[in-house]
Write a protein that holds these residues in place. Structure first.
Motif: not given
Length: 198
Positions: A55-58, A60-75, A150-155
């Protein structure tokens, strides 16, 4: 984002207690991933393994040209097994591999996904892959300051190769319903596969 990981570890400790062991794995070109082990009941019946670092970084969509350093799912990933029945501590490296997959392979890990490590999760395990389940049941989501997700804890629910193949055809929900209908103990590290032909 070490502050995020400090908050994540604090949430894990608050929910699961003090970890009794931890291991760190670093893969070339990725951040360090730790796996913490939590032993539950007094008789050590339940052992939980949680990743720390994914979860240290979000993601990102592998097709995105540039990864957003803040937005995106964390887990982070959480695996629960019954203790003392198998050498499940060997799952530390496979768990770290799965936790590093968003950085290494550019995948977004989400509920309903299958993750395959290509080898038994621990010695003698009948499982080489896991089903990512819905979060929130064991460890609550960790809210972060805007604009971070948010950080999600995925079972993680271990799957036999036949269950994984059946899930690809019928879907995650159908497999979970089948497990429930047959009373499968998903924490049993030595369980056999659920009947798939009825």
């Amino acid at each position: 984002m070490s502050d995020v990981l400090e908050l994540v570890e604090a949430r894990l400790r608050t929910t699961l207690g003090e970890p009794d062991a931890r291991a760190a794995v670093t893969f070339l070109g990725t951040d360090r991933i730790e796996v913490l082990r939590f032993v539950g009941d007094l008789d050590n019946e339940v052992v939980r393994y949680a990743t720390l670092g994914m979860s240290a970084q979000p993601m990102s969509d592998p097709t995105a040209v540039v990864a957003d350093p803040l937005r995106g799912p964390r887990a982070e990933l959480v695996l629960t097994v019954r203790g003392g029945r198998a050498d499940t501590d060997k799952v530390l490296r496979p768990l770290a591999v799965l936790a590093a997959s968003p950085q290494v392979e550019g995948v977004i890990v989400a509920p309903g996904a299958s993750l395959d490590v290509g080898e038994p999760l621990w010695p003698g395990a009948p499982f080489t892959s896991v089903l990512v389940a819905e979060p929130g049941g064991l460890v609550e989501d960790l809210e972060l300051d805007e604009p971070c997700d948010p950080v999600r804890f995925l079972p993680l629910l271990p799957m036999t190769p036949n269950e994984a193949a059946w899930k690809r055809v019928h879907g995650a929900e159908a497999l979970q319903e089948r497990w429930l209908r047959h009373g499968v103990d998903l924490r049993d590290p030595l369980r056999s596969g659920v009947p798939l032909d009825d």
